[in-house]
Enzyme design. Sequence first.
Site, short mmCIF file in Angstrom:
data_model
loop_
_atom_site.label_atom_id
_atom_site.label_comp_id
_atom_site.label_asym_id
_atom_site.label_seq_id
_atom_site.Cartn_x
_atom_site.Cartn_y
_atom_site.Cartn_z
CB CYS A 161 -0.94 -0.01 1.19
SG CYS A 161 -1.90 -1.53 1.28
CG HIS B 280 -2.17 4.86 4.58
ND1 HIS B 280 -1.96 4.77 3.23
CD2 HIS B 280 -2.42 3.59 5.00
CE1 HIS B 280 -2.06 3.51 2.84
NE2 HIS B 280 -2.35 2.76 3.90
CG HIS C 258 -6.40 1.09 0.79
ND1 HIS C 258 -5.39 1.65 0.01
CD2 HIS C 258 -5.76 0.48 1.82
CE1 HIS C 258 -4.22 1.37 0.54
NE2 HIS C 258 -4.42 0.66 1.64
#
Lengths: 336, 396
Positions: free
Chosen positions: B154, B288, B322
């Site tokens: 990620c 994030h 995401h």
Amino acid sequence: MRAYINGMGMVSACGPTLGEFRAALEAGEGARRPDGFMVDLKRADKSRLKKLRRADKLSKMSVLAAREALEDAGLYSIEGKPSEGPAEGPAEGIEAGVILATALGPHTTTFGFLDDILQYGDSGVSPTMFSNSVHNAAASYIASDCGLNGPTLTVTQFMFSFHEALMLALAWLREGRVPRVLLGAADIHGEVLGHVAGRMLKGSAAYSPGEGAAFFLLEPEPREAYSAITSAGTGHDISPSKSTKKSSLLLIDDDGMIKERAAYKDLVPEGTEASSYGWLYGSMMTGSAFNMAAAALILKEQLKGSMKENPGIDEGIEILRLDCHGRRGLIGLSPA
Amino acid sequence: MANENILITGMGVVSAAGKGVEETLSSLASGRRDPAPPTLIDSPLKNPAFEVLGLDEKYCIHGQRTLGLMLMAAHEAASMAGISQGSLKGARVGVCLGTTVASQLNDISFYRTYKESGDPGLEPVERFLGGDLSDCVAEHFGLHGPRMSVVNACSSGTDAIGVAMSWLRAGLCDMVFAGGADELNRVPYAGFNSLGITSPEPCAPFDKNRRGLNLGEGAGMLVLERADFAASRGAGTSGLYAAGFGASADAYHLTAPHPEGKGLRRAIARAISEAGCSPSDIGYINAHGTATPDNDKVEGQTLLDIFGPDVKVSSTKGYTGHTLGGAGGIEAVFSALALREGLAPMNAGFRELDDEIGLTPLRENASFDGGFVMSTSLAFGGNNAALVIGLGEGSL
């Protein structure tokens, strides 16, 4: 900028240690089995794998090789950690970046996860399998096992994964991002890959599947270094140096990963001594890392490798890899 | 090399929040978001996801949706940077892109056929082997320079931008196309569900009652170049520059962040130090903020501790979901846009303060002071990355 290989760690078909790779190189004998150049982790020190029970083979090979490279460089004993035997825990304090190059990543685990989906459905899959199917799982295990808190990166570029990783390692050292880089390459073989490669590389006589992990501890200054890395690059317009001196060598990554083997022959300058070490580790897109290890050992210890006898390779060694699109990768090493 | 020497001359972005910079700014300004059960993948799971709907036909590449998304962002970024066909002839231009999906041969149909018949067609394999993101983008634009696909889960997109900065500083190239992309894919969709961290509702980053993440898809790209190179080709600049980057491993756990955010703290400290600024100079942080219990707790506490309670922070995953390997690229563009526009987007989905975190993200879009913004990324494997973007004098 030059960087120095101050430590190495190897897991290959020759065995799960650098010593076994070195012995095979010296003897001029690879470890090919009927199924190719496969790694047997049963021969590895079990104590070193105890924290990796849930990890897959790619991660285990990577951690073993990475840790050996640190130990080989004398870096695993700082902060009170033993230099031999299993670590009690992360050896905090080693400032190092980690770059792992892999062409195909943990594909056997990915296919295992697909098995889960097909067999149990989307809601019945294993979270552990999923976590380990991520490309950077191996580098994460390395950071955790070795207590490395620097930047930790996993990169891929198929045939040139290792070259690009090496170029970045040199850039990190040049800009002072980290004082040292634990650079490695790792790839694994599996049933599906075997099937695919068998069909796509049909007719490539040199293809024989390989797997393994090779790690290098790179620093800007030598400390009983194996060799110096003098250059690394990729592109369509780079070529190996012409040298007719017996004291230099060109290693070609002619390991069967491209069908057109003549392309290598065409690029070897006339009179230049050329050799190939695919017989030691098998066919892998990241095979250049294994050739670099062989080259570093030849430079430091003047092993004979594929040569009938070593005439004294003290000028340097270049390592050349090609892909099927005409792109080239070149690494230059010289004695430390 | 001085910190202001890596200019951001182009930006491109595509996500559920918009196809292109203008549409994205409009979505962020209105607070519009619309996650729904996925239509692009065939899964019995119905957790909402953020899909890019109505993607232009020319970017719908069979079996290579990630590449299509990346090319769309790349075209926009190149256009903004004033790059036309052939205009970079002779220049050393690198491509560094983050991804997760495009790096894996996770074609279920291929694999099923292999298991059932042992003789699948090799087209998916050929597509995969010919589909390395950075190779494809480099070939598409005819670029000659280093190429790298970063597969750091990620944080891949942010790490890719960090690599690009290292390349430029080391003199490996004059310009880099950097960012990341990922498509919505059944494998991570099932995988994240198995980890128990996906939400059955629209995600709510940093909210007390957050229930997990929603997956999304998209791509974000920055064109980074050395100031002297930009000047030599007569490129106009907005004054945006990549000021600092830091990355650090937790060395702790494969899937959980370090409970005290050790790696994130180091990454932020390095990025700020490289940028030559202090925490108080950071006007806005694009966090994030995945909306998972662990990530938001650790990240929120860490940001609060370093930047104090008045820091303007938001997660934009409430607009995009995401996007995994694409997140760092997309959020770098969002951060740069926030700095350029002087307007920070609100944290969509946030309603109630989580006392355990203690951080209140932006409830409304807000203007901010300061010449710097920061984007953070945390990843599987304990990777942490932070990017600081600055705003100097532009020439546009």
